[in-house]
Design an enzyme around this catalytic site. Structure first.
Site, PDB file in Angstrom:
ATOM      1  N   TYR A 137       3.409 -23.108  43.722  1.00 11.98           N
ATOM      2  CA  TYR A 137       3.595 -21.674  43.986  1.00 11.98           C
ATOM      3  C   TYR A 137       4.941 -21.268  43.392  1.00 11.98           C
ATOM      4  O   TYR A 137       5.465 -21.950  42.514  1.00 11.98           O
ATOM      5  CB  TYR A 137       3.522 -21.508  45.517  1.00 11.98           C
ATOM      6  CG  TYR A 137       3.398 -20.104  46.022  1.00 11.98           C
ATOM      7  CD1 TYR A 137       2.406 -19.251  45.545  1.00 11.98           C
ATOM      8  CD2 TYR A 137       4.261 -19.631  47.008  1.00 11.98           C
ATOM      9  CE1 TYR A 137       2.296 -17.958  46.025  1.00 11.98           C
ATOM     10  CE2 TYR A 137       4.148 -18.345  47.504  1.00 11.98           C
ATOM     11  CZ  TYR A 137       3.173 -17.509  47.003  1.00 11.98           C
ATOM     12  OH  TYR A 137       3.072 -16.232  47.482  1.00 11.98           O
ATOM     13  N   ASN A 174      10.460 -12.312  42.889  1.00 10.18           N
ATOM     14  CA  ASN A 174      10.106 -13.634  42.390  1.00 10.18           C
ATOM     15  C   ASN A 174       9.935 -13.601  40.881  1.00 10.18           C
ATOM     16  O   ASN A 174       9.671 -12.531  40.327  1.00 10.18           O
ATOM     17  CB  ASN A 174       8.767 -14.082  43.022  1.00 10.18           C
ATOM     18  CG  ASN A 174       8.871 -14.217  44.515  1.00 10.18           C
ATOM     19  OD1 ASN A 174       9.823 -14.762  45.021  1.00 10.18           O
ATOM     20  ND2 ASN A 174       7.869 -13.706  45.215  1.00 10.18           N
TER      21      ASN A 174
HETATM   22  N1  LIG Z   1       8.560 -12.187  48.494  1.00  5.29           N
HETATM   23  C1  LIG Z   1       7.316 -11.779  48.426  1.00  5.29           C
HETATM   24  O1  LIG Z   1       6.468 -12.176  49.208  1.00  5.29           O
HETATM   25  C2  LIG Z   1       6.936 -10.799  47.383  1.00  5.29           C
HETATM   26  C3  LIG Z   1       7.751 -10.517  46.349  1.00  5.29           C
HETATM   27  N2  LIG Z   1       7.389  -9.615  45.412  1.00  5.29           N
HETATM   28  C4  LIG Z   1       8.300  -9.422  44.289  1.00  5.29           C
HETATM   29  O2  LIG Z   1       8.845  -8.132  44.342  1.00  5.29           O
HETATM   30  C5  LIG Z   1       9.046  -7.672  43.027  1.00  5.29           C
HETATM   31  C6  LIG Z   1       8.425  -6.291  42.892  1.00  5.29           C
HETATM   32  O3  LIG Z   1       7.042  -6.365  43.130  1.00  5.29           O
HETATM   33  P1  LIG Z   1       6.199  -5.022  43.310  1.00  5.29           P
HETATM   34  O4  LIG Z   1       6.813  -4.155  44.329  1.00  5.29           O
HETATM   35  O5  LIG Z   1       4.819  -5.425  43.509  1.00  5.29           O
HETATM   36  O6  LIG Z   1       6.369  -4.406  41.857  1.00  5.29           O
HETATM   37  P2  LIG Z   1       6.461  -2.880  41.435  1.00  5.29           P
HETATM   38  O7  LIG Z   1       6.503  -2.869  39.967  1.00  5.29           O
HETATM   39  O8  LIG Z   1       5.418  -2.107  42.135  1.00  5.29           O
HETATM   40  O9  LIG Z   1       7.867  -2.415  42.025  1.00  5.29           O
HETATM   41  C7  LIG Z   1       9.098  -2.631  41.430  1.00  5.29           C
HETATM   42  C8  LIG Z   1       9.865  -1.341  41.612  1.00  5.29           C
HETATM   43  O10 LIG Z   1      11.209  -1.590  41.308  1.00  5.29           O
HETATM   44  C9  LIG Z   1      11.700  -0.461  40.588  1.00  5.29           C
HETATM   45  N3  LIG Z   1      12.851  -0.894  39.830  1.00  5.29           N
HETATM   46  C10 LIG Z   1      12.895  -1.684  38.759  1.00  5.29           C
HETATM   47  N4  LIG Z   1      14.169  -1.874  38.376  1.00  5.29           N
HETATM   48  C11 LIG Z   1      14.934  -1.170  39.228  1.00  5.29           C
HETATM   49  C12 LIG Z   1      16.331  -0.957  39.346  1.00  5.29           C
HETATM   50  N5  LIG Z   1      17.193  -1.535  38.515  1.00  5.29           N
HETATM   51  N6  LIG Z   1      16.773  -0.147  40.330  1.00  5.29           N
HETATM   52  C13 LIG Z   1      15.910   0.426  41.190  1.00  5.29           C
HETATM   53  N7  LIG Z   1      14.576   0.239  41.141  1.00  5.29           N
HETATM   54  C14 LIG Z   1      14.109  -0.536  40.164  1.00  5.29           C
HETATM   55  C15 LIG Z   1      10.523  -0.030  39.743  1.00  5.29           C
HETATM   56  O11 LIG Z   1      10.727   1.310  39.392  1.00  5.29           O
HETATM   57  P3  LIG Z   1       9.691   2.120  38.486  1.00  5.29           P
HETATM   58  O12 LIG Z   1       8.537   2.419  39.379  1.00  5.29           O
HETATM   59  O13 LIG Z   1      10.434   3.325  38.109  1.00  5.29           O
HETATM   60  O14 LIG Z   1       9.345   1.188  37.362  1.00  5.29           O
HETATM   61  C16 LIG Z   1       9.369  -0.229  40.716  1.00  5.29           C
HETATM   62  O15 LIG Z   1       9.128   0.911  41.501  1.00  5.29           O
HETATM   63  C17 LIG Z   1       8.474  -8.708  42.091  1.00  5.29           C
HETATM   64  O16 LIG Z   1       9.510  -9.502  41.609  1.00  5.29           O
HETATM   65  C18 LIG Z   1       7.600  -9.549  42.972  1.00  5.29           C
HETATM   66  O17 LIG Z   1       7.572 -10.886  42.568  1.00  5.29           O
HETATM   67  C19 LIG Z   1       6.227  -8.922  45.475  1.00  5.29           C
HETATM   68  C20 LIG Z   1       5.353  -9.181  46.486  1.00  5.29           C
HETATM   69  C21 LIG Z   1       5.626 -10.180  47.486  1.00  5.29           C
HETATM   70  C1  LIG Z   2       4.795 -13.496  46.295  1.00  5.04           C
HETATM   71  C2  LIG Z   2       4.085 -12.495  45.537  1.00  5.04           C
HETATM   72  O1  LIG Z   2       2.977 -12.144  45.867  1.00  5.04           O
HETATM   73  C3  LIG Z   2       4.709 -11.922  44.377  1.00  5.04           C
HETATM   74  O2  LIG Z   2       5.849 -12.228  44.070  1.00  5.04           O
HETATM   75  O3  LIG Z   2       4.039 -11.133  43.711  1.00  5.04           O
END
Ligand SMILES: NC(=O)C1=CN([C@@H]2O[C@H](COP(=O)(O)OP(=O)(O)OC[C@H]3O[C@@H](n4cnc5c(N)ncnc54)[C@H](OP(=O)(O)O)[C@@H]3O)[C@@H](O)[C@H]2O)C=CC1
Ligand SMILES: CC(=O)C(=O)O
Ligand SMILES: [Mg+2]
Length: 618
Positions: free
Chosen positions: A184, A474
């Protein structure tokens, strides 16, 4: 005893053996295990039942006269057979000889006993020694530890999964803390980036634009029929690594191996799916080893039609109660898909909902041990995407809604961001936002590494005695800050959790163990709860219940080490508790179809879990 339907399994015999090697009965019996020798009792009542199909200790029992299925049953029997629900006798046959060694579902390698080697034509195909499964685990772990490069460890694990499934799961379950970072995050991220080079055999179903109009047929090509859970991606937002197209397959494969190892869903009931509509990743389009369609992503109607055909075919092929987990879709599709199919399918989005539940659990345990209530906290998110707004939404179910995004941008905001718009002067730097909003909790869901700078963490530490900092992005390279940075810059005061694991960190006289705030704590137990109750829809209250159940497993001892989550080594117990609470909610909401509800849901959840222990073959 008559062999039932042997053809389905004997089909894998080499032709030259087919004439001389009969398909053998390897396990047969009723629900009662002979505890004296661990083997299964033969109690087949052929007049009432025949076996239709068998994998990983589960069989579908069919009445030969009516052809009516008695359902899929756990052939470990004693676990699922209760006084109220006796199981039907069953029998099963699998290939013998060389084919048995090549069948990952039944292969035991050097653990085949002398008796099994005699009765299943294995003499000479194995070296003389017979070893236990425990020794096999020890040997595999020793071998895996020899590799210095995580991707080599990943490939060794994948190879094992294809050779000997039970050994793979026993190894993973018994060493979950060591091997989770391999199968993972973070290693799975690198595996996806190099998936074209390391690809050897199909680990799931690829559905591409070429399959339009034939998706049902494609699904039917998958050898397993009794699928209970599908993890599907279109590869557009793989972790924080962006659009990896068809190479995103590593994610559904990894998530589903956790469904089995962490949540006890049997492997053959799990189906990884990648929908390939192209990629906008130029590097991949130019990569000679890329395995997907070489075209830009289809969008609009073309995209929607393929997705719709898939969602329809899945229900048609596997029924109403098939669980579908949307994973790593880009946010411009993720919210729409969830809204569209949330009312017709048993579906949830792991990045939006699973993540929300795990973060809420961490916050509930932080409040429990630090004192205070969620309603008193100020939250600042970096990243208002799936994870960020999903977390905010679930927290808002517990407390009143408070906006976080400046509303002057309202017009241009995507719809899922609008509820969180907040009256404030635009701020350029995160540290200015921290100083202006004075959050008690800072949550990173931006997918951008090292954005929680020294100034940001110091600002959090100057505002709060115990600043709560989640770096959820991640893999490790995208984490908003490292554990070392969080503890050092806050002078050991931060309560820190991250999406990818960090090693314990020594600061002053203390060793801090950073918690892993990852949806892997939630989806296996959530899935088990939905499946065991026969739920037909996912409801937000189930995510709240899962969060409460997870938080309930955190002890003072965990918290004293800096942990907001219980250790992963107890994950099967944790998943059983989550499953029980989710199932209880499904029954309460009238969304469960497996009636009547079991009396003790935790015990029942544990009894449903897949066991990686070898069976004795007759
Ligand atoms: N720990 C866990 O269990 C999980 C972790 N994650 C991680 O979270 C991260 C995001 O995932 P997810 O939410 O699905 O992805 P999204 O693409 O939906 O969200 C990322 C957001 O961050 C914004 N963004 C990017 N750069 C910046 C910055 N410098 N300042 C402010 N905002 C910024 C983007 O803006 P814009 O919309 O304008 O592009 C977007 O809205 C990934 O790395 C993923 O691996 C996700 C799910 C589970
Ligand atoms: C953990 C997870 O689902 C992600 O980083 O997208
Ligand atoms: Mg994800």
């Amino acid at each position: 005893m008559r062999l039932n339907n042997p053809a389905s399994i004997s089909g894998s015999f080499p032709d030259k053996h087919r004439r001389i090697l009969p398909t053998r009965v390897v396990v047969a019996g009723s629900s009662n295990r002979d505890k004296s020798n661990g083997s299964l009792l033969m109690a087949t009542d052929e007049s009432t039942a025949t076996l239709k199909e068998m994998r990983d200790g589960y069989a579908e029992v069919v009445d030969p006269k009516s052809g009516v299925s008695g359902g899929v049953q756990d052939v470990y029997g004693e676990d699922t057979a209760t006084e109220d629900q006796p199981v039907t006798p069953w029998s099963v046959s699998v290939a013998s000889g060389y084919s048995l060694l090549r069948d990952p579902h039944h292969n035991k390698g050097l653990a085949f006993s002398e008796k099994e080697r005699n009765s299943h034509y294995l003499r000479g195909l194995l070296p003389p020694t017979v070893i236990s499964q425990e020794l096999q685990v020890k040997k595999m772990l020793h071998n895996i530890r020899q590799y210095q490069v995580p991707l080599q460890k990943y490939m060794a694990m994948m190879d094992l999964q294809e050779r000997n499934q039970k050994l793979f799961y026993k190894l993973l379950i018994d060493n979950v803390e060591e091997l989770l970072p391999i199968v993972y995050t973070p290693t799975v991220g690198e595996a996806c980036q190099k998936y074209g080079s390391i690809y050897s055999r199909p680990q799931g179903v690829f559905i591409s634009l070429k399959d339009k109009g034939k998706v049902l047929e494609v699904l039917r090509n998958w050898p397993e029929k009794n699928i209970q859970v599908i993890v599907v991606t279109d590869g557009e937002r793989i972790l924080g690594l962006g659009d990896l197209g068809c190479h995103g397959m590593g994610i559904p494969v990894g998530k589903l191996s956790l469904y089995t190892a962490l949540g006890g869903i049997r492997p053959s009931a799990c189906l990884p799916v990648t929908i390939d509509v192209g990629t906008n990743n130029e590097k991949l389009l130019d990569d000679e080893f890329y395995i997907g369609l070489r075209q830009k992503r289809a969008i609009g109607q073309e995209y929607a039609e393929l997705l719709h055909e898939f969602m329809t075919a899945v229900k048609q092929n596997y029924g109403e109660r098939i669980l579908i987990q949307f994973e790593d879709f880009a946010n411009h599709n993720a919210f729409d898909l969830l809204e569209k199919y949330g009312t017709t399918h048993l579906v949830f989005n792991d990045d939006i909902q699973g993540t929300a539940s795990v973060v809420l659990a961490g916050l509930i345990s932080a409040m429990k041990f630090l004192g205070g209530s969620l309603a008193d906290q100020r939250f600042l998110f970096l990243g208002a995407g799936e994870a960020g707004t999903g977390i905010a939404e679930l927290i808002a179910l517990e407390i009143s809604k408070q906006g976080l995004i400046v509303s002057s941008r309202l017009e241009s905001l995507q719809h899922f961001k609008k509820p969180w718009a907040h009256e404030h002067e635009p701020v350029k730097e995160l540290v200015d936002a921290v100083n202006a909003i004075k959050p008690t909790i800072l949550i990173g869901t931006s997918g951008q590494g090292r954005t929680f700078t020294k100034e940001v963490v110091e600002a959090m530490a100057s505002l709060n005695e115990k600043p709560i900092i989640f770096s959820l992005s991640n893999p490790t390279s995208q984490s908003e800050c490292t554990a070392e940075e969080a503890y050092t810059w806050s002078q050991g005061r931060a309560i820190f959790a991250s999406g990818s694991p960090f090693d314990p960190f020594e600061y002053g006289d203390n060793v801090f163990v950073p918690g892993q705030a990852n949806n892997a704590y939630i989806f296996p137990g959530l899935g088990l709860g939905l499946i065991m109750s026969g739920a037909i829809r996912v409801h937000d209250d189930m995510l709240l219940a899962a969060a409460e159940a997870l938080a309930g497993q955190v002890t003072q001892e965990n918290f004293d080490k800096g942990l907001l989550y219980p250790p992963f080594k107890n994950i099967r117990k944790i998943s059983a508790h989550i499953a029980a609470e989710v199932a209880a909610k499904a029954y309460e909401l009238g969304l469960a179809t497996r009636l009547p509800p079991p009396k003790d849901l935790v015990k029942y959840a544990e009894s449903c879990m897949y066991s990686p222990a070898y069976r004795t073959y007759r």
